[in-house]
Design an enzyme around this catalytic site. Structure first.
Site, PDB file in Angstrom:
ATOM      1  CE  LYS A  58      14.111  -0.311   9.047  1.00 15.68           C
ATOM      2  NZ  LYS A  58      14.000   1.026   8.460  1.00 15.68           N
ATOM      3  N   GLY A 187       0.854  11.274  10.525  1.00 12.37           N
ATOM      4  CA  GLY A 187       1.505  10.870   9.271  1.00 12.37           C
ATOM      5  C   GLY A 187       1.631   9.360   9.183  1.00 12.37           C
ATOM      6  N   GLY A 189       3.072   7.593   6.953  1.00 10.17           N
ATOM      7  CA  GLY A 189       4.090   7.278   5.953  1.00 10.17           C
ATOM      8  C   GLY A 189       5.001   6.186   6.488  1.00 10.17           C
ATOM      9  CB  ILE A 191       8.931   7.690  10.021  1.00  6.50           C
ATOM     10  CG1 ILE A 191      10.223   7.891   9.226  1.00  6.50           C
ATOM     11  CG2 ILE A 191       9.186   7.831  11.521  1.00  6.50           C
ATOM     12  CD1 ILE A 191      10.906   9.223   9.453  1.00  6.50           C
ATOM     13  CG  ASP A 319      17.631  12.098   2.644  1.00  4.94           C
ATOM     14  OD1 ASP A 319      17.559  11.235   1.745  1.00  4.94           O
ATOM     15  OD2 ASP A 319      17.241  11.899   3.811  1.00  4.94           O
ATOM     16  CG  HIS A 451       9.841 -27.016  -2.993  1.00  5.50           C
ATOM     17  ND1 HIS A 451       8.679 -26.270  -2.863  1.00  5.50           N
ATOM     18  CD2 HIS A 451       9.637 -28.182  -2.323  1.00  5.50           C
ATOM     19  CE1 HIS A 451       7.811 -26.980  -2.142  1.00  5.50           C
ATOM     20  NE2 HIS A 451       8.361 -28.139  -1.805  1.00  5.50           N
TER      21      HIS A 451
END
Ligand code: FAD
Ligand code: NAI
Length: 472
Positions: A58, A187, A189, A191, A319, A451
């Protein structure tokens, strides 16, 4: 200090360190073991997320977005930037500083919560009356409860090891010392898209090779299509349905051999190659066999819905177990397990775990996709609203994308919310709260939204479910 603990957590990623904090809050004596080293060899808790994942990616996404704004968009505002340059060394130094701040923050939290931190590799050494023995460096800790939170590692292409100079995992992709002219990515995805975006914004010619026939198979199809259009407009080259047949490295270049979606042999020559084809669970050095901790055929620790392993009082989270590899899922499981150890009813709602992809436009969703509802045969209604009809998005100069609601045809309960556009990483939180409270689309449609704000797009999309948008 006593070496016997109520709870020993192995791994100080977002799952482990948050689980340790919650356990300490609940009054347990807690130790947390983590082996990650910073550049000086000191402790760097925070795991993949903090060191080579969420946080540094990030940081680079922000730096590269700032550069792209200055290079391409400032002139719309009447701002002229002459002789714009990019100092990649400074960008990487800033990233490392952000990472170090997070490492230090976690060490501070360990102290604050009186958690004993051990820097080293933890491994099961045995089981006895007092609980499990965990070895770390030259010490042996005894634990009544063990939480395994050892995370994951990048998956390599068969026979193609990461050298982090030419063939890069996420680790190398976050530390390329100068902008490569030609960057290959295997890939498409999360990453691949995030890291591809960073280096494309800084001037690399990025080509992504994806095995599947379409982009982002897990996302709602309409959102994935919008994303593909946006990324293609930005100059990202993407080839789908490819089969990688070989990767050859020379001194300063990589050649990828593959067959395209028509089966024809192709090559891609590039200066660096990022391989981002998913991640594998990490139990290296844990010695699960010493206590008989069960792993499945892919190496994940086997757990039930509540993160219990096959061993009494041994839990596993994040994970290293089934489920989406997301930091906030790991954190939720860490909290829930600590609460279960305390005899409470820890809970993780897998149906309301948000996904966010921090590209530009950002992509975010929660709940079911339209294709999932169709395959489940569930009757639903949908409504969507584009950012192009929103005053705040026009003022920002970023009108790409839309918000889409999916609601039960009969009850109007929100089943899924899908977003692509500016700052949807933040907007998705409203949808998560709504779904957690089992709100209907009408509930959101009746709520006053400030708003001008991007959140008005969420409300208008909810109004669109009953075909009563106000600004379109
Ligand atoms: P980890 O973070 O992998 O931590 C495990 C820790 O345990 C590590 O420090 C490891 O060294 C240590 N360890 C392992 N074995 C032992 C042992 N035997 N003894 C001692 N220590 C051990 N997710 C998001 O939600 N949002 C994002 O934006 C995001 N961005 C990402 C970007 C990238 C490039 C990558 C690679 C991942 C990203 N993720 C993101 C995923 C996220 O990083 C993981 O889901 C998350 O880190 C998993 O947390 P964990 O605690 O299970 O494991
Ligand atoms: P991924 O699972 O997101 O994507 C991997 C992609 O590679 C898939 O599209 C897959 O079809 C493709 N692929 C697999 N084998 C291939 C092959 N041999 N040739 C070509 N393509 C192939 O995995 P990724 O990007 O490595 O990220 C790992 C995980 O890290 C993610 O699933 C996510 O859980 C987490 N992450 C989360 C982020 C976020 O929340 N913003 C950011 C980055 C990572």
């Amino acid at each position: 200090m006593s070496k016997a603990f109520d709870v020993v957590v192995i791994g100080a990623g977002p799952g482990g360190y948050i689980g340790a904090i919650r356990a300490a809050q609940l009054g347990f004596s807690v130790a947390c073991i983590d082996d990650w080293k910073n550049a000086k060899g000191g402790p760097a808790p925070g795991g993949t997320c903090t060191n080579i994942g969420c946080i540094p990616s990030k940081a680079l996404l922000q730096s590269s977005e700032n550069y792209e704004h200055a290079a391409r968009h400032f002139k719309d505002h009447g701002i002229e930037v002459k002789d714009l340059t990019m100092d990649v060394t400074q960008m990487l130094a800033r990233k490392s500083k952000v990472v170090a701040q997070n490492n230090d923050g976690i060490l501070y939290l360990f102290k604050k919560n009186k958690i004993a931190f051990f820097h080293g590799r933890g491994s099961f050494a045995g089981q006895g009356d007092g609980g499990y023995q965990i070895k770390v460096n030259d010490e042996t800790l005894t634990a009544k409860h063990v939480i395994v939170a050892t995370g994951s590692n990048p998956r390599a292409l068969p026979g193609v090891a990461f050298d982090e100079k030419l063939v890069l995992s996420n680790d190398g992709a976050l530390a390329i010392p100068e902008v490569p002219k030609r960057l290959g990515v295997v890939g498409a995805g999360v990453i691949g898209l995030e890291m591809g975006s960073v280096w494309r914004r800084l001037g690399a010619e990025v080509t992504v090779l994806e095995a599947l026939p379409t982009l982002l198979g897990a996302a709602d199809e309409s959102i994935a299509k919008e994303a593909q259009k946006a990324f293609t407009r930005q100059g990202l080259k993407m080839h789908f349905g490819v089969n990688i047949t070989g990767v050859k490295t020379a001194k300063n270049a990589v050649t990828v051999e593959y067959t395209d979606n028509a089966g024809a042999a192709q090559t891609l020559a590039c200066d660096k190659l990022i391989v981002s084809i998913g991640r594998v669970p990490n139990t290296a050095g844990l010695a699960p066999e010493v206590v008989g901790l069960q792993l499945d055929e892919r190496g994940f620790v086997v757990v039930d819905d509540e993160c219990r392993t096959n061993l009494p009082n041994v839990w596993a989270i994040g994970d290293v177990v089934r489920g989406p590899m997301l930091a906030h899922r790991a954190e939720e499981e860490g909290v829930a397990v600590a609460e279960r150890i305390a005899g409470q009813h820890g809970h993780v709602n897998f149906n309301t775990i948000p996904w966010v992809i921090y590209t530009s436009p950002e992509i975010a969703w929660v709940g079911r996709t339209e294709q999932q509802l169709k395959s489940e045969g569930r009757a639903y209604k949908s409504g969507s609203f584009p950012f192009s009809a929103n005053g705040r998005a026009r003022a920002l100069g970023d009108t790409t994308g839309l918000v889409k609601f999916l609601a039960d045809a009969k009850t109007d309960e929100i089943l899924g919310v899908h977003m692509i556009g500016p700052l949807v990483s933040e907007l998705i939180a409203e949808a998560v709260v709504a779904m957690e409270f089992r709100a209907s689309s009408e509930d959101i449609a009746r709520i006053c939204h400030a708003h001008p704000s991007l959140s008005e797009v969420t409300r208008e999309a909810a109004l669109a479910v009953e075909k009563r948008t106000l600004n379109l």
